[in-house]
Design an enzyme around this catalytic site. Structure first.
Site, PDB file in Angstrom:
ATOM      1  N   GLY A 262       0.855  -1.189   0.000  1.00 50.01           N
ATOM      2  CA  GLY A 262       0.000   0.000   0.000  1.00 50.01           C
ATOM      3  C   GLY A 262       0.885   1.231   0.000  1.00 50.01           C
ATOM      4  O   GLY A 262       2.034   1.186  -0.451  1.00 50.01           O
ATOM      5  N   SER A 263       0.368   2.321   0.566  1.00 54.57           N
ATOM      6  CA  SER A 263       1.123   3.573   0.450  1.00 54.57           C
ATOM      7  C   SER A 263       2.225   3.655   1.516  1.00 54.57           C
ATOM      8  O   SER A 263       2.160   3.018   2.567  1.00 54.57           O
ATOM      9  CB  SER A 263       0.172   4.756   0.544  1.00 54.57           C
ATOM     10  OG  SER A 263      -0.619   4.642   1.688  1.00 54.57           O
ATOM     11  N   THR A 264       3.207   4.467   1.206  1.00 51.02           N
ATOM     12  CA  THR A 264       4.390   4.603   2.060  1.00 51.02           C
ATOM     13  C   THR A 264       4.006   5.119   3.446  1.00 51.02           C
ATOM     14  O   THR A 264       4.490   4.605   4.468  1.00 51.02           O
ATOM     15  CB  THR A 264       5.386   5.562   1.379  1.00 51.02           C
ATOM     16  OG1 THR A 264       5.758   4.961   0.131  1.00 51.02           O
ATOM     17  CG2 THR A 264       6.623   5.802   2.205  1.00 51.02           C
ATOM     18  N   VAL A 266       1.261   4.862   5.177  1.00 48.32           N
ATOM     19  CA  VAL A 266       0.595   3.862   6.028  1.00 48.32           C
ATOM     20  C   VAL A 266       1.621   2.849   6.533  1.00 48.32           C
ATOM     21  O   VAL A 266       1.638   2.505   7.723  1.00 48.32           O
ATOM     22  CB  VAL A 266      -0.564   3.167   5.269  1.00 48.32           C
ATOM     23  CG1 VAL A 266      -1.124   2.008   6.093  1.00 48.32           C
ATOM     24  CG2 VAL A 266      -1.672   4.164   4.943  1.00 48.32           C
ATOM     25  N   GLU A 290       5.654  -3.420   0.678  1.00 49.27           N
ATOM     26  CA  GLU A 290       5.951  -2.874  -0.655  1.00 49.27           C
ATOM     27  C   GLU A 290       5.053  -1.665  -0.820  1.00 49.27           C
ATOM     28  O   GLU A 290       3.833  -1.765  -0.675  1.00 49.27           O
ATOM     29  CB  GLU A 290       5.695  -3.924  -1.736  1.00 49.27           C
ATOM     30  CG  GLU A 290       6.547  -5.194  -1.572  1.00 49.27           C
ATOM     31  CD  GLU A 290       8.045  -4.944  -1.531  1.00 49.27           C
ATOM     32  OE1 GLU A 290       8.508  -3.938  -2.122  1.00 49.27           O
ATOM     33  OE2 GLU A 290       8.772  -5.713  -0.876  1.00 49.27           O
ATOM     34  N   CYS A 324       1.568   0.359  -9.026  1.00 47.61           N
ATOM     35  CA  CYS A 324       2.681   0.957  -8.282  1.00 47.61           C
ATOM     36  C   CYS A 324       3.859   1.183  -9.218  1.00 47.61           C
ATOM     37  O   CYS A 324       4.673   2.068  -9.001  1.00 47.61           O
ATOM     38  CB  CYS A 324       3.079   0.047  -7.142  1.00 47.61           C
ATOM     39  SG  CYS A 324       3.233  -1.642  -7.688  1.00 47.61           S
ATOM     40  N   GLU A 422       4.093  10.943  -5.832  1.00 44.50           N
ATOM     41  CA  GLU A 422       3.239   9.874  -6.366  1.00 44.50           C
ATOM     42  C   GLU A 422       1.803  10.398  -6.480  1.00 44.50           C
ATOM     43  O   GLU A 422       1.235  10.863  -5.498  1.00 44.50           O
ATOM     44  CB  GLU A 422       3.265   8.633  -5.458  1.00 44.50           C
ATOM     45  CG  GLU A 422       2.450   7.495  -6.054  1.00 44.50           C
ATOM     46  CD  GLU A 422       2.441   6.217  -5.206  1.00 44.50           C
ATOM     47  OE1 GLU A 422       2.071   6.281  -4.025  1.00 44.50           O
ATOM     48  OE2 GLU A 422       2.788   5.152  -5.746  1.00 44.50           O
TER      49      GLU A 422
HETATM   50  P1  NAD Z   1      -3.453   2.438   0.997  1.00 43.05           P
HETATM   51  O1  NAD Z   1      -2.185   2.676   1.712  1.00 43.05           O
HETATM   52  O2  NAD Z   1      -4.504   3.485   1.032  1.00 43.05           O
HETATM   53  O3  NAD Z   1      -4.162   1.110   1.567  1.00 43.05           O
HETATM   54  C1  NAD Z   1      -3.460  -0.112   1.665  1.00 43.05           C
HETATM   55  C2  NAD Z   1      -4.046  -0.916   2.815  1.00 43.05           C
HETATM   56  O4  NAD Z   1      -3.749  -0.238   4.035  1.00 43.05           O
HETATM   57  C3  NAD Z   1      -5.572  -1.048   2.753  1.00 43.05           C
HETATM   58  O5  NAD Z   1      -5.945  -2.318   3.196  1.00 43.05           O
HETATM   59  C4  NAD Z   1      -6.023   0.021   3.717  1.00 43.05           C
HETATM   60  O6  NAD Z   1      -7.296  -0.208   4.261  1.00 43.05           O
HETATM   61  C5  NAD Z   1      -4.946  -0.044   4.781  1.00 43.05           C
HETATM   62  N1  NAD Z   1      -4.820   1.190   5.570  1.00 43.05           N
HETATM   63  C6  NAD Z   1      -5.052   2.459   5.167  1.00 43.05           C
HETATM   64  N2  NAD Z   1      -4.836   3.308   6.187  1.00 43.05           N
HETATM   65  C7  NAD Z   1      -4.464   2.566   7.241  1.00 43.05           C
HETATM   66  C8  NAD Z   1      -4.106   2.877   8.585  1.00 43.05           C
HETATM   67  N3  NAD Z   1      -4.079   4.121   9.029  1.00 43.05           N
HETATM   68  N4  NAD Z   1      -3.774   1.860   9.400  1.00 43.05           N
HETATM   69  C9  NAD Z   1      -3.782   0.583   8.958  1.00 43.05           C
HETATM   70  N5  NAD Z   1      -4.123   0.235   7.698  1.00 43.05           N
HETATM   71  C10 NAD Z   1      -4.447   1.208   6.849  1.00 43.05           C
HETATM   72  O7  NAD Z   1      -3.069   2.053  -0.500  1.00 43.05           O
HETATM   73  P2  NAD Z   1      -4.002   1.747  -1.748  1.00 43.05           P
HETATM   74  O8  NAD Z   1      -4.652   3.014  -2.213  1.00 43.05           O
HETATM   75  O9  NAD Z   1      -4.882   0.560  -1.488  1.00 43.05           O
HETATM   76  O10 NAD Z   1      -2.915   1.268  -2.801  1.00 43.05           O
HETATM   77  C11 NAD Z   1      -2.137   2.181  -3.508  1.00 43.05           C
HETATM   78  C12 NAD Z   1      -0.756   2.323  -2.925  1.00 43.05           C
HETATM   79  O11 NAD Z   1      -0.139   1.027  -2.873  1.00 43.05           O
HETATM   80  C13 NAD Z   1       0.167   3.168  -3.777  1.00 43.05           C
HETATM   81  O12 NAD Z   1       0.981   3.961  -2.955  1.00 43.05           O
HETATM   82  C14 NAD Z   1       1.005   2.126  -4.520  1.00 43.05           C
HETATM   83  O13 NAD Z   1       2.248   2.610  -4.975  1.00 43.05           O
HETATM   84  C15 NAD Z   1       1.140   1.065  -3.497  1.00 43.05           C
HETATM   85  N6  NAD Z   1       1.422  -0.238  -4.095  1.00 43.05           N
HETATM   86  C16 NAD Z   1       2.711  -0.686  -4.043  1.00 43.05           C
HETATM   87  C17 NAD Z   1       3.040  -1.904  -4.615  1.00 43.05           C
HETATM   88  C18 NAD Z   1       4.451  -2.417  -4.575  1.00 43.05           C
HETATM   89  O14 NAD Z   1       4.664  -3.592  -4.872  1.00 43.05           O
HETATM   90  N7  NAD Z   1       5.420  -1.590  -4.222  1.00 43.05           N
HETATM   91  C19 NAD Z   1       2.047  -2.664  -5.240  1.00 43.05           C
HETATM   92  C20 NAD Z   1       0.740  -2.175  -5.258  1.00 43.05           C
HETATM   93  C21 NAD Z   1       0.434  -0.958  -4.671  1.00 43.05           C
END
Ligand code: NAD
Length: 540
Positions: A262-264, A266, A290, A324, A422
């Site tokens: 997910g995002s950096t 978080v 990641e 990503c 990003e």
């Molecule tokens: P996101 O960070 O919003 O959410 C990811 C997960 O974290 C979700 O399950 C979400 O509910 C949870 N989350 C959000 N806030 C939280 C908190 N405060 N505490 C605990 N959990 C929390 O990301 P997204 O919008 O689902 O995905 C996009 C991001 O993921 C982009 O930054 C992208 O670059 C990254 N990504 C990276 C890769 C990689 O392999 N490097 C692959 C796919 C996506």
């Protein structure tokens, strides 16, 4: 008996061209799934749990279309999921390896056959992917993750120490003691399946918090695992408020590992939480994440202009720039720009966008209102800025779905915000550099963003390609020469980046699997000594 997992090959990508059976099958499944409204329960210890605290699961291309209604966990259900994972740990971790492996081989086989269009259909409807993007993610990549990870695990298990005379040394590959917390993003169905199954196949049990924006895809993935024979409690599916679920899970003594994508920001918050709770944990938790990227394309003056144009269009705009790995900044030599600009703008303006259920569309809508507003903000600021010029796209409309036209921004400065941050949407920013400043521009690429995920160099000059590879050594964990920076394939280009992009544990490889193992070294002495005195002590 020596067990050998069938040698994996990458799942062939079906074309969905007119007249193919897969096209007819997916269209039929989409029609069925569009007409129904699924009720999504939590799945804890193999049981469906309904809380009545429900959210609508909608479609990005039609936010009025409710695909499903999902129950959300409260603290009591999260506690129950943790207990279920701990209860399942002994039986699952002591189950014979070939039996665990057979379950995941079956899941891969079901996905390749009878389940393929259900998971693909959910990905089209819930995530807004085209048939092709769904096929390469939800079907092929997840099938590959399952089959290749089993194969890599088998190789890890085969790695054993030498034994000196009189003893037998062994390494026992234990799972972690406790449970693993999988927190998954919206953008890849395969990631939801992999972050849960990779630790599980090694004998771990898992609490899974799926993304709120990928609940239909997550639910069907969970159902697929169950159909393949996964015992209750091994993976527990707990949608819910991310902060609340995380508080419960990461506050637990038996929290043994985090498998996050997910995002950096978080991931950094979760890392801090693990640090704060460290003294309360039974073990040092494994933290695998990641995260974000600001992925680049740099063209050398010798590059093929048509190849650069195609890489920008596909790399930046497929799946609306929400990979990503999506290209979101490009560096073009001045000598090439005159030749590239017109055809690139024309190509981007010609992109078809709309409901991905209509297979003539190349792009769909972005995932949700928050993403739409964020992307629109970057476009509005670029329009108002004297440092930036919108060359193509630049319009958006959320009346039916969250549609943003693919947008090209020309930046007058290499540090304009959309060159550095990003955005996670269909926005590509280009910077034109003087041909004579090739080497300086490589350094600029290296230091412009905090990320280090993917990047590409285009060059027909071998020395220039070599120089880019060396100067950009730490700028990307997945580096491409004369190819777009997206589309990594399991077993071929293990995926992940460092710097702010993550722990670079390479999803779908042995490196990742090692994080979910806690080996035990066993030394067995065949005939133990019975006298404490050593020979040197004997009388002359
Ligand atoms: P996101 O960070 O919003 O959410 C990811 C997960 O974290 C979700 O399950 C979400 O509910 C949870 N989350 C959000 N806030 C939280 C908190 N405060 N505490 C605990 N959990 C929390 O990301 P997204 O919008 O689902 O995905 C996009 C991001 O993921 C982009 O930054 C992208 O670059 C990254 N990504 C990276 C890769 C990689 O392999 N490097 C692959 C796919 C996506």
């Amino acid at each position: 008996m020596s067990i050998v997992i069938p040698t994996p090959v990458n799942e062939p990508i079906l074309s969905y061209a007119p007249g193919t059976p897969e096209r007819a099958a997916l269209k039929a499944r989409l029609a069925e799934m569009s007409a129904e409204q699924v009720e999504i329960p939590l799945i804890i210890g193999g049981e469906e749990v309904r809380t009545g605290d429900m959210v609508d699961v909608t479609s990005p291309q039609n936010h009025g279309h409710v695909l499903a209604r999902a129950h959300r966990a409260g603290p009591a259900e999260v506690k129950r999921a943790i207990e279920a994972s701990l209860d399942a740990h002994h039986a699952w971790s002591t189950m014979r390896w070939e039996d665990r492996a057979a379950i995941f081989l079956k899941a891969a086989e079901l996905l390749a056959t009878t389940w393929r269009q259900t998971i693909n259909g959910a990905t089209v409807l819930n995530l807004g992917k085209t048939a092709h993007q769904s096929e390469i993610d939800a079907a092929c990549e997840l099938i590959d993750f399952l089959r290749f990870n089993l194969h890599f695990a088998e190789k890890i298990f085969a790695e054993q120490p030498v034994s000196a005379p009189g003893m037998w040394n062994r390494t026992e590959y234990r799972p972690l003691e406790g449970f693993v917390y999988a927190v998954t993003p919206f953008n890849f169905t395969a990631i939801g399946g992999n972050l849960t199954s990779a630790p599980a196949m090694l004998g771990n049990t898992v609490v899974w918090k799926p993304s709120d924006h990928a609940l239909l895809t997550g639910y069907y993935t969970m159902r697929l695992f169950e159909e393949a024979g996964l015992p209750g409690g091994v993976i527990n599916f707990v949608p819910g408020d991310p902060v609340m679920v995380t508080e419960e899970v990461m506050g637990h003594r038996d929290f043994a590992g985090l498998h996050f994508t997910g995002s950096t920001s978080v991931f950094q918050a979760l890392w801090k939480k693990a640090g704060e709770n460290l003294p309360n944990y039974r073990s040092y938790p494994r933290l695998v994440g990641e995260t974000g990227g600001k992925d680049f394309i740099i063209a050398h003056p010798s590059a093929d202009v048509d190849a650069v144009r195609t890489a920008i269009t596909r790399g930046a705009f497929e799946f609306q720039g929400q990979k990503c790995s999506a290209a979101s900044r490009a560096y073009i030599p001045a000598s090439m720009w005159a030749e590239l600009e017109g055809p690139l703008v024309a190509e981007v303006e010609s992109i078809s966008m709309g409901d991905p259920g209509d297979f003539s569309n190349f792009m769909g809508a972005v995932i949700h209102k928050g993403a739409f507003d964020k992307i629109a903000g970057y476009i509005d600021r670029a329009r108002a800025s004297s440092d930036a010029k919108i060359l193509a796209g630049g319009t958006y409309d959320d009346s039916t779905g969250y549609f943003v036209r693919p947008t090209l921004i020309l930046s007058g400065t290499p540090t304009y915000e959309s060159m550095c941050e990003e955005i996670f949407g269909p926005v590509m920013t280009l910077y034109v550099y003087p041909d004579a400043e090739w080497s300086e521009t490589l350094d600029l690429v290296d230091r412009t963003s905090p990320y280090g995920l993917t990047g590409a160099v285009f060059s027909r000059d071998r020395d220039a390609a070599r120089e880019a590879m060396e100067r950009l050594r730490f700028a990307a964990g997945n580096f491409y020469v004369n190819d777009k920076p997206t589309g990594a394939v399991v077993g071929q280009q293990p995926f992940g980046g460092s710097r702010a992009s993550g722990t670079n544990d390479k999803a779908g490889s042995a490196l990742n699997l090692l994080r979910w193992l806690s080996p035990r070294s066993i030394k067995e002495t065949l005939v133990p000594p019975t006298d404490y005195r050593y020979p040197f002590m004997a009388a002359e």
